[in-house]
Design a protein around this motif. Structure first.
Motif, PDB file in Angstrom:
ATOM      1  N   ARG A 225       4.765   0.089 -12.877  1.00 43.80           N
ATOM      2  CA  ARG A 225       3.663   0.842 -12.647  1.00 43.80           C
ATOM      3  C   ARG A 225       3.685   1.970 -12.831  1.00 43.80           C
ATOM      4  O   ARG A 225       4.472   2.822 -12.311  1.00 43.80           O
ATOM      5  CB  ARG A 225       2.967   0.382 -11.370  1.00 43.80           C
ATOM      6  CG  ARG A 225       2.953  -1.289 -11.154  1.00 43.80           C
ATOM      7  CD  ARG A 225       1.925  -2.050 -11.772  1.00 43.80           C
ATOM      8  NE  ARG A 225       2.083  -3.435 -11.543  1.00 43.80           N
ATOM      9  CZ  ARG A 225       1.001  -4.277 -11.557  1.00 43.80           C
ATOM     10  NH1 ARG A 225      -0.327  -3.856 -11.823  1.00 43.80           N
ATOM     11  NH2 ARG A 225       1.066  -5.520 -11.487  1.00 43.80           N
ATOM     12  N   SER A 226       2.615   2.714 -13.214  1.00 45.00           N
ATOM     13  CA  SER A 226       2.213   4.085 -13.456  1.00 45.00           C
ATOM     14  C   SER A 226       1.945   4.577 -11.895  1.00 45.00           C
ATOM     15  O   SER A 226       1.373   3.773 -10.910  1.00 45.00           O
ATOM     16  CB  SER A 226       1.272   4.619 -14.191  1.00 45.00           C
ATOM     17  OG  SER A 226      -0.002   4.197 -13.788  1.00 45.00           O
ATOM     18  N   ASN A 227       2.036   5.880 -11.631  1.00 49.87           N
ATOM     19  CA  ASN A 227       1.690   6.393 -10.471  1.00 49.87           C
ATOM     20  C   ASN A 227       0.106   6.032 -10.106  1.00 49.87           C
ATOM     21  O   ASN A 227      -0.247   5.890  -8.967  1.00 49.87           O
ATOM     22  CB  ASN A 227       1.833   8.134 -10.529  1.00 49.87           C
ATOM     23  CG  ASN A 227       3.260   8.312  -9.829  1.00 49.87           C
ATOM     24  OD1 ASN A 227       4.151   7.333  -9.720  1.00 49.87           O
ATOM     25  ND2 ASN A 227       3.548   9.601  -9.715  1.00 49.87           N
TER      26      ASN A 227
END
Length: 78
Positions: free
Chosen positions: A28-30
């Protein structure tokens, strides 16, 4: 992702930090992690900094600390 059975290197992480690290391990991205956990991107960045510091992953031109943190998490899960 499963929670690590034996935290070892992850011993000093809080439950919230482990949750962030688990989402990092899912790729997952930030922005996605912050949205999932209902926190601001700045708060998430602070959590990531704390995780990297607690895992003793210092800045280096040769290493990607986020990947190294995920590897530590996955090694602790097995």
């Amino acid at each position: 992702m499963r929670r690590p059975r034996e935290p070892g290197a992850l011993w000093g992480l809080t439950a919230g930090e482990l949750e962030v690290l688990a989402l990092m391990a899912e790729g997952r991205s930030n922005v996605a992690i912050a949205g999932t956990l209902s926190m601001s991107p700045k708060t998430l960045e602070a959590h990531v900094r704390q995780i990297l510091q607690k895992l003793n992953l210092h800045q280096s031109p040769d290493d990607h600390r986020r990947v190294l943190a995920v590897l530590k998490y996955l090694q602790a899960a097995h």
